[in-house]
Structures are given as structure tokens and as C-alpha cells.
Design a protein around this motif. Structure first.
Motif, PDB file in Angstrom:
ATOM      1  N   UNK A  49       8.384  49.325  13.285  1.00 34.85           N
ATOM      2  CA  UNK A  49       7.410  48.345  12.825  1.00 34.85           C
ATOM      3  C   UNK A  49       8.090  47.294  11.964  1.00 34.85           C
ATOM      4  N   UNK A  50       7.766  46.029  12.229  1.00 33.24           N
ATOM      5  CA  UNK A  50       8.307  44.904  11.453  1.00 33.24           C
ATOM      6  C   UNK A  50       7.136  44.085  10.926  1.00 33.24           C
ATOM      7  N   UNK A  51       7.291  43.538   9.709  1.00 34.05           N
ATOM      8  CA  UNK A  51       6.200  42.825   9.030  1.00 34.05           C
ATOM      9  C   UNK A  51       6.635  41.465   8.523  1.00 34.05           C
ATOM     10  N   UNK A  52       5.654  40.564   8.435  1.00 35.62           N
ATOM     11  CA  UNK A  52       5.862  39.289   7.765  1.00 35.62           C
ATOM     12  C   UNK A  52       4.523  38.806   7.202  1.00 35.62           C
ATOM     13  N   UNK A  53       4.603  37.908   6.231  1.00 36.09           N
ATOM     14  CA  UNK A  53       3.406  37.360   5.593  1.00 36.09           C
ATOM     15  C   UNK A  53       2.994  36.068   6.274  1.00 36.09           C
ATOM     16  N   UNK A  54       1.683  35.810   6.282  1.00 35.91           N
ATOM     17  CA  UNK A  54       1.160  34.535   6.760  1.00 35.91           C
ATOM     18  C   UNK A  54       0.188  33.982   5.711  1.00 35.91           C
ATOM     19  N   UNK A  55      -0.128  32.709   5.837  1.00 36.93           N
ATOM     20  CA  UNK A  55      -1.115  32.030   5.002  1.00 36.93           C
ATOM     21  C   UNK A  55      -0.859  32.258   3.506  1.00 36.93           C
ATOM     22  N   UNK A  56       0.365  31.909   3.117  1.00 29.70           N
ATOM     23  CA  UNK A  56       0.787  32.015   1.710  1.00 29.70           C
ATOM     24  C   UNK A  56       0.610  33.419   1.140  1.00 29.70           C
ATOM     25  N   UNK A  57       0.840  34.426   1.972  1.00 29.18           N
ATOM     26  CA  UNK A  57       0.807  35.802   1.499  1.00 29.18           C
ATOM     27  C   UNK A  57      -0.553  36.469   1.494  1.00 29.18           C
ATOM     28  N   UNK A  58      -1.573  35.802   2.055  1.00 22.46           N
ATOM     29  CA  UNK A  58      -2.909  36.413   2.086  1.00 22.46           C
ATOM     30  C   UNK A  58      -3.022  37.538   3.109  1.00 22.46           C
ATOM     31  N   UNK A  59      -2.173  37.512   4.130  1.00 23.02           N
ATOM     32  CA  UNK A  59      -2.255  38.507   5.195  1.00 23.02           C
ATOM     33  C   UNK A  59      -0.858  39.001   5.542  1.00 23.02           C
ATOM     34  N   UNK A  60      -0.769  40.275   5.857  1.00 20.72           N
ATOM     35  CA  UNK A  60       0.460  40.892   6.338  1.00 20.72           C
ATOM     36  C   UNK A  60       0.284  41.121   7.835  1.00 20.72           C
ATOM     37  N   UNK A  61       1.242  40.652   8.607  1.00 19.64           N
ATOM     38  CA  UNK A  61       1.234  40.859  10.054  1.00 19.64           C
ATOM     39  C   UNK A  61       2.287  41.900  10.393  1.00 19.64           C
ATOM     40  N   UNK A  62       1.907  42.883  11.163  1.00 19.10           N
ATOM     41  CA  UNK A  62       2.831  43.906  11.628  1.00 19.10           C
ATOM     42  C   UNK A  62       2.907  43.900  13.132  1.00 19.10           C
ATOM     43  N   UNK A  63       4.126  44.025  13.647  1.00 22.58           N
ATOM     44  CA  UNK A  63       4.356  44.185  15.080  1.00 22.58           C
ATOM     45  C   UNK A  63       4.984  45.558  15.263  1.00 22.58           C
ATOM     46  N   UNK A  64       4.326  46.417  16.019  1.00 21.75           N
ATOM     47  CA  UNK A  64       4.756  47.795  16.185  1.00 21.75           C
ATOM     48  C   UNK A  64       4.997  48.096  17.658  1.00 21.75           C
ATOM     49  N   UNK A  65       5.977  48.944  17.902  1.00 23.40           N
ATOM     50  CA  UNK A  65       6.220  49.423  19.258  1.00 23.40           C
ATOM     51  C   UNK A  65       6.772  50.835  19.196  1.00 23.40           C
ATOM     52  N   UNK A  66       6.453  51.617  20.213  1.00 31.08           N
ATOM     53  CA  UNK A  66       7.002  52.970  20.256  1.00 31.08           C
ATOM     54  C   UNK A  66       7.123  53.427  21.700  1.00 31.08           C
ATOM     55  N   UNK A  67       8.083  54.314  21.919  1.00 36.18           N
ATOM     56  CA  UNK A  67       8.270  54.975  23.207  1.00 36.18           C
ATOM     57  C   UNK A  67       7.832  56.417  23.044  1.00 36.18           C
ATOM     58  N   UNK A  68       7.103  56.912  24.058  1.00 37.15           N
ATOM     59  CA  UNK A  68       6.576  58.266  24.019  1.00 37.15           C
ATOM     60  C   UNK A  68       7.184  59.080  25.153  1.00 37.15           C
ATOM     61  N   UNK A  69       7.451  60.363  24.841  1.00 31.06           N
ATOM     62  CA  UNK A  69       8.147  61.259  25.752  1.00 31.06           C
ATOM     63  C   UNK A  69       7.440  62.602  25.827  1.00 31.06           C
ATOM     64  N   UNK A  70       7.519  63.246  26.985  1.00 27.37           N
ATOM     65  CA  UNK A  70       7.095  64.633  27.065  1.00 27.37           C
ATOM     66  C   UNK A  70       8.044  65.458  26.215  1.00 27.37           C
ATOM     67  N   UNK A  71       7.659  66.668  25.888  1.00 27.02           N
ATOM     68  CA  UNK A  71       8.500  67.494  25.015  1.00 27.02           C
ATOM     69  C   UNK A  71       9.837  67.851  25.661  1.00 27.02           C
ATOM     70  N   UNK A  72       9.969  67.688  26.998  1.00 25.83           N
ATOM     71  CA  UNK A  72      11.264  67.922  27.654  1.00 25.83           C
ATOM     72  C   UNK A  72      12.137  66.667  27.671  1.00 25.83           C
TER      73      UNK A  72
END
Length: 166
Positions: A49-72
Motif C-alpha cells: 500500500x502506498x499513500x499520498x495527500x490531496x487537497x492540502x492534506x484534507x484527504x489521504x489517498x491509498x493505492x493498494x494491491x495484493x496477490x493471493x495464493x492457494x496454501x500450496x
């Protein structure tokens, strides 16, 4: 005329408190059997997950990604989510929106209790979400996701250990 117009808000102490939970992180963890829907298998996941501020710090934007795997170790899917969170002055609480690559959009309300940040679905959608961030130290936090289906009890979907990216 400009003296009667409301001015944009400035970020306050609420945003400083919220920012503690929005670190750039990498994570590993597990997804419970049935967590992705009835009959879905247990899985493991790694993400970032990576974050940055917008609108002079009023909001935090997060961009998230993940890979999912079977237990094997078999790859199952790649997931992405766009997050916007901040202090809603009119509501007097934290608010967030999420949109993911499954076409899911949701609005949540949140609160901070010490080292715990909680966000929960607004209203009574058929599937309600509850998210928890728990600060362990300056480099580690845990995150978990629970859901309630048709007003049933909340059940664990997934749990991760997040490590700050230096």
C-alpha cells in the motif's frame, strides 16, 4: 463578496492522528476459508500500500494491491483497491471510500481509539465491512477485515502483518 464565502478547510489534528495508520507498507497474511465467498479456499496473500495527500492534506489517498495464493503456492488472483480517507467536519467523524477491481464501492465511517483505527460500513448494506488497523510500533501494524452478511455476526475474512516501507 469574498468575505462572505466559506473558505476551504485546513487539515487539523484529526488528520495527523489518521496519518499514523496510513504508512507505506508491505504485508503478508492469510485469508480464511469462505472469506472470498461461500466455498472459497483458505489462501495466503502478499501486498503493498502506498499513500499520498490531496487537497492540502484534507484527504489521504491509498493505492493498494495484493496477490493471493492457494496454501500450496498456486497463484489465484491480483486485487487492487483505491482508498480515500479523512476527517469529515460536518459528520464529526472519519470517513473513507473504497473502490476495487471487483467493482465494489463502499463508504465507511471511522474512529481512532489510541493505537486502534476502525472503519465500518455506513448504513445497512447486505454485506457490511469492518476494518481494523492496530499499531504495534513505528514499523509494524496489523490489519484485519471482517464482514457481516444480512445483519449476522461479523466474521474474520483476512488478517495481515504490515511492515513500513523505508
Amino acid at each position: 463578496m469574498t468575505t462572505t464565502l466559506p473558505l476551504p478547510l485546513r487539515a487539523g489534528a484529526e488528520m495527523a492522528r489518521l496519518a499514523r495508520f496510513h504508512r507505506d507498507v508491505r504485508w503478508t497474511g492469510t485469508i480464511q476459508p469462505g472469506g472470498m465467498g461461500p466455498g472459497s479456499p483458505a489462501m495466503t496473500a502478499t501486498g503493498e500500500g502506498r499513500h499520498h495527500l490531496i487537497q492540502d492534506g484534507l484527504w489521504i489517498v491509498g493505492e493498494y494491491q495484493q496477490d493471493q495464493y492457494l496454501t500450496d503456492g498456486t497463484f489465484v488472483l491480483h486485487w487492487e483497491l483505491h482508498w480515500v480517507a479523512g476527517w469529515d467536519e460536518q459528520a464529526g467523524e472519519y470517513r473513507a471510500s473504497v473502490a476495487d477491481n471487483y467493482g465494489h464501492l463502499e463508504l465507511l465511517s471511522g474512529r481512532i481509539d489510541g493505537k486502534l483505527l476502525t472503519f465500518q460500513s455506513i448504513g445497512r448494506p447486505p454485506v457490511r465491512t469492518r476494518l481494523f488497523w492496530h499499531l504495534i510500533d513505528n514499523h509494524t501494524m496489523t490489519w484485519r477485515n471482517e464482514v457481516s452478511v444480512h445483519d449476522g455476526p461479523f466474521q474474520l475474512v483476512e488478517r495481515y502483518t504490515c511492515t513500513t516501507i523505508d
